[in-house]
Design a protein around this motif. Structure first.
Motif, PDB file in Angstrom:
ATOM      1  N   GLN A 184       0.849  -1.186   0.000  1.00 22.55           N
ATOM      2  CA  GLN A 184       0.000   0.000   0.000  1.00 22.55           C
ATOM      3  C   GLN A 184       0.890   1.243   0.000  1.00 22.55           C
ATOM      4  O   GLN A 184       1.597   1.511   0.965  1.00 22.55           O
ATOM      5  CB  GLN A 184      -0.917  -0.023   1.218  1.00 22.55           C
ATOM      6  CG  GLN A 184      -1.790  -1.266   1.197  1.00 22.55           C
ATOM      7  CD  GLN A 184      -3.099  -1.044   1.858  1.00 22.55           C
ATOM      8  OE1 GLN A 184      -3.728  -0.014   1.672  1.00 22.55           O
ATOM      9  NE2 GLN A 184      -3.527  -2.025   2.629  1.00 22.55           N
ATOM     10  N   SER A 240      -1.641  -1.051  -3.997  1.00 27.26           N
ATOM     11  CA  SER A 240      -2.737  -0.094  -3.822  1.00 27.26           C
ATOM     12  C   SER A 240      -2.144   1.295  -3.686  1.00 27.26           C
ATOM     13  O   SER A 240      -1.214   1.507  -2.915  1.00 27.26           O
ATOM     14  CB  SER A 240      -3.540  -0.419  -2.556  1.00 27.26           C
ATOM     15  OG  SER A 240      -4.246  -1.613  -2.720  1.00 27.26           O
ATOM     16  N   LEU A 270      -2.833   4.925  -2.428  1.00 28.06           N
ATOM     17  CA  LEU A 270      -3.719   5.566  -1.468  1.00 28.06           C
ATOM     18  C   LEU A 270      -3.577   7.082  -1.536  1.00 28.06           C
ATOM     19  O   LEU A 270      -2.464   7.596  -1.472  1.00 28.06           O
ATOM     20  CB  LEU A 270      -3.388   5.098  -0.048  1.00 28.06           C
ATOM     21  CG  LEU A 270      -3.189   3.602   0.182  1.00 28.06           C
ATOM     22  CD1 LEU A 270      -2.757   3.340   1.610  1.00 28.06           C
ATOM     23  CD2 LEU A 270      -4.450   2.849  -0.153  1.00 28.06           C
ATOM     24  N   ARG A 304      -7.213   3.727  -4.011  1.00 28.46           N
ATOM     25  CA  ARG A 304      -8.098   3.926  -2.863  1.00 28.46           C
ATOM     26  C   ARG A 304      -8.078   5.401  -2.509  1.00 28.46           C
ATOM     27  O   ARG A 304      -7.016   5.979  -2.296  1.00 28.46           O
ATOM     28  CB  ARG A 304      -7.647   3.096  -1.666  1.00 28.46           C
ATOM     29  CG  ARG A 304      -8.032   1.643  -1.812  1.00 28.46           C
ATOM     30  CD  ARG A 304      -7.767   0.817  -0.582  1.00 28.46           C
ATOM     31  NE  ARG A 304      -8.229   1.448   0.637  1.00 28.46           N
ATOM     32  CZ  ARG A 304      -7.636   1.258   1.815  1.00 28.46           C
ATOM     33  NH1 ARG A 304      -6.588   0.478   1.928  1.00 28.46           N
ATOM     34  NH2 ARG A 304      -8.100   1.848   2.889  1.00 28.46           N
ATOM     35  N   GLU A 312     -12.126  -0.131  -3.541  1.00 29.52           N
ATOM     36  CA  GLU A 312     -10.861  -0.335  -4.230  1.00 29.52           C
ATOM     37  C   GLU A 312     -11.134  -0.821  -5.643  1.00 29.52           C
ATOM     38  O   GLU A 312     -12.046  -1.600  -5.875  1.00 29.52           O
ATOM     39  CB  GLU A 312     -10.046  -1.374  -3.475  1.00 29.52           C
ATOM     40  CG  GLU A 312      -8.619  -1.449  -3.925  1.00 29.52           C
ATOM     41  CD  GLU A 312      -7.784  -2.247  -2.949  1.00 29.52           C
ATOM     42  OE1 GLU A 312      -7.075  -3.125  -3.416  1.00 29.52           O
ATOM     43  OE2 GLU A 312      -7.860  -1.980  -1.749  1.00 29.52           O
ATOM     44  N   GLU A 364     -13.856   5.015 -10.751  1.00 32.56           N
ATOM     45  CA  GLU A 364     -13.743   5.575  -9.408  1.00 32.56           C
ATOM     46  C   GLU A 364     -13.317   7.039  -9.464  1.00 32.56           C
ATOM     47  O   GLU A 364     -13.835   7.876  -8.736  1.00 32.56           O
ATOM     48  CB  GLU A 364     -12.758   4.769  -8.554  1.00 32.56           C
ATOM     49  CG  GLU A 364     -13.220   3.369  -8.268  1.00 32.56           C
ATOM     50  CD  GLU A 364     -14.551   3.304  -7.551  1.00 32.56           C
ATOM     51  OE1 GLU A 364     -14.874   4.221  -6.773  1.00 32.56           O
ATOM     52  OE2 GLU A 364     -15.280   2.331  -7.778  1.00 32.56           O
TER      53      GLU A 364
END
Length: 185
Positions: free
Chosen positions: A2, A56, A58, A87, A96, A105
């Motif tokens: 992440q 991911s 963030l 995210r 996600e 998104e």
């Protein structure tokens, strides 16, 4: 892994922006934090270069991804090409997305962001609304006959005695246009 990307500086309005705690709360294992607004693009490139497939990315809000919709879409495409998910803290948990869904998104976030204006834009100095010039030209549809030909229209009708329909045919316009020209002072 992440990977977090955020801001930590004072805005033009002297409001502090600090995303580090939010990124930590999201579970970021590695954070890239911008401390100077002018270095946003370089730090974003570093963070994007660190990403691997299935990582991911963030961020606290969609505005962190770019100053314009085009910038945000380019970041979203790069994330999709890398195979990393995105995210955004502004989204509900579990939102996600991977690959092409990143664009969906981002579009949702952009819609939300456009509905509620934000005050953080430290790198671009936009002119205040009252300083922007209002349009000065005539409004509506342009005239069918240019203003410099209005004298000719009046001359043909009033001095040469042509009918409104004859003048309209000569200029390739409707009779109503000729009546409007004649009604003007």
């Amino acid at each position: 892994m992440q990977i977090g990307y955020g801001w930590s500086f004072h805005t033009r309005d002297n409001d502090p922006v600090c995303d580090r705690a939010a990124l930590d709360a999201m579970g970021a294992e590695r954070c890239f934090v911008v401390s100077n607004p002018s270095g946003r693009s370089a730090i974003l490139e570093q963070a994007m270069g660190f990403l691997r497939p299935h990582d991911s990315f963030l961020v606290r809000s969609v505005e962190r991804l770019g100053a314009s919709i085009c910038d945000v879409m380019n970041v979203a495409k790069a994330l999709a090409d890398t195979g990393a998910s995105l995210r955004i803290l502004d989204l509900p948990p579990g939102s996600e997305s991977v690959s092409g869904d990143v664009l969906v998104e981002v579009a949702r976030c952009l819609t939300r962001a456009l509905e509620t204006p934000t005050s953080v834009n430290a790198s671009h100095d936009a002119a205040p609304v009252e300083d922007q010039a209002a349009p000065t030209g005539p409004r509506g549809r342009p005239m069918a006959i240019a203003a410099e030909h209005h004298v000719n229209v009046r001359c043909l009708v009033q001095e040469q005695g042509l009918s409104i329909r004859q003048v309209a045919r000569r200029f390739g316009v409707s009779a109503a246009t000729i009546y409007r020209i004649l009604a003007r002072p």
